[in-house]
Design an enzyme around this catalytic site. Sequence first.
Site, PDB file in Angstrom:
ATOM      1  N   ARG A  99       0.796  -1.229   0.000  1.00  0.00           N
ATOM      2  CA  ARG A  99       0.000   0.000   0.000  1.00  0.00           C
ATOM      3  C   ARG A  99       0.830   1.282   0.000  1.00  0.00           C
ATOM      4  NH1 ARG A  99      -4.221  -2.065   4.581  1.00  0.00           N
ATOM      5  NH2 ARG A  99      -5.433  -3.480   3.265  1.00  0.00           N
ATOM      6  N   CYS A 129      -9.793  -1.416   4.947  1.00  0.00           N
ATOM      7  CA  CYS A 129     -11.254  -1.343   4.885  1.00  0.00           C
ATOM      8  C   CYS A 129     -11.804  -0.082   5.541  1.00  0.00           C
ATOM      9  CB  CYS A 129     -11.866  -2.589   5.533  1.00  0.00           C
ATOM     10  SG  CYS A 129     -11.173  -2.995   7.151  1.00  0.00           S
ATOM     11  N   PRO A 182     -14.233 -17.256  28.797  1.00  0.00           N
ATOM     12  CA  PRO A 182     -13.934 -16.936  27.395  1.00  0.00           C
ATOM     13  C   PRO A 182     -12.565 -17.447  26.967  1.00  0.00           C
ATOM     14  CG  PRO A 182     -13.639 -14.997  28.767  1.00  0.00           C
ATOM     15  CD  PRO A 182     -14.238 -16.048  29.652  1.00  0.00           C
ATOM     16  N   HIS A 241     -18.389  -2.131   9.341  1.00  0.00           N
ATOM     17  CA  HIS A 241     -17.639  -1.133  10.092  1.00  0.00           C
ATOM     18  C   HIS A 241     -18.440   0.161  10.185  1.00  0.00           C
ATOM     19  CE1 HIS A 241     -14.346  -3.779  10.224  1.00  0.00           C
ATOM     20  NE2 HIS A 241     -13.463  -3.154   9.457  1.00  0.00           N
TER      21      HIS A 241
END
Length: 340
Positions: A99, A129, A182, A241
């Site tokens: 990028r 994103c 968890p 998002h």
Amino acid sequence: MGYRVAVVGATGAVGREILKTLHEREFPVDDIVALASPRSTGREVSFGDRTLKVQNLETFDFTGWDVGLFSPGASVSAIHGPRAAKAGCIVIDNTSQFRMEPDVPLVVPEVNPNDLKKAKRGIIANPNCSTIQMVVALKPLHDLFTLKRVIVATYQAVAGAGTDGMHELEQQTKGTFVGDPPVIEQFQKQIAFNCIPQIDRFMDDGATKEEWKMAVETKKILDPDVSVIATCVRVPVFIGHSEAIVAEFEEPVDLARAREALREAEGVVLLDKHEDGGYVTPIECVGEDATYVSRLRLDPTVPNGLAFWCVSDNLRKGAALNAVQIAETMIALDLLPKRH
């Protein structure tokens, strides 16, 4: 005759979405191959009503293939992206690998399509994103009022961490109701019923790499003079998002003109009613191509300020759709010639 298309990382969440998007948009495919790591070789993925057997990326010969849509992880793209490009295959890479390389265009077709003409290495990078949806929403406003500074807080879905991230949220959520502790593997802390203000690793200045990406990618795509500070947060949402954006401009902001520009902008849907529920939430954008803008209002705390809410499907516009749109734009600009 169409194009020969290789989908790299085809068994991942983004790879599967690329295959789905290619079919839905009727991309002119003459031949298509699904590629992944050796451990995924032989698995099956869907392309419309066809079933593709996954082939081994490491031994695949890209000679004679027109375009490669890559989403295998940065370290894998670093090896196989240049190899594909050397074989004459145009590489559109979803990872962070290329990028910020100066000779690799970083492209959002609604924002900077002409940068595709600079793809001298045969590699085009797909932005992060969270950056994609933000610049799509900011572009029409920048054209009107000249963007100066952006403050953004993101609320990023677990799909950004891949299928393993989605699985972890699912398992932790189920476990909460039966009293199981968890299991934390994909994120820094429990993600179910929680928010984690860290995406990617910390850098020397205290920002995370995700926050750094939003700043430097916006400069490369939209305007090098724009300043960006981001706070990126992982939230217990599967896909989609969200971003709360405050933008400061060089010129006075006219709210009516801003609304009109957003209504007319390619890739943007303005849904902004000042009433209960008169905005778009992440669950409503899943499977949609658009970047949705809501809660548009003037910011009285700075000169020429504007605040808004922005949501988009991070697997589609944030990854797969943007990559396919890059290929479509290259065809439109006559930059993706057929060789057969």
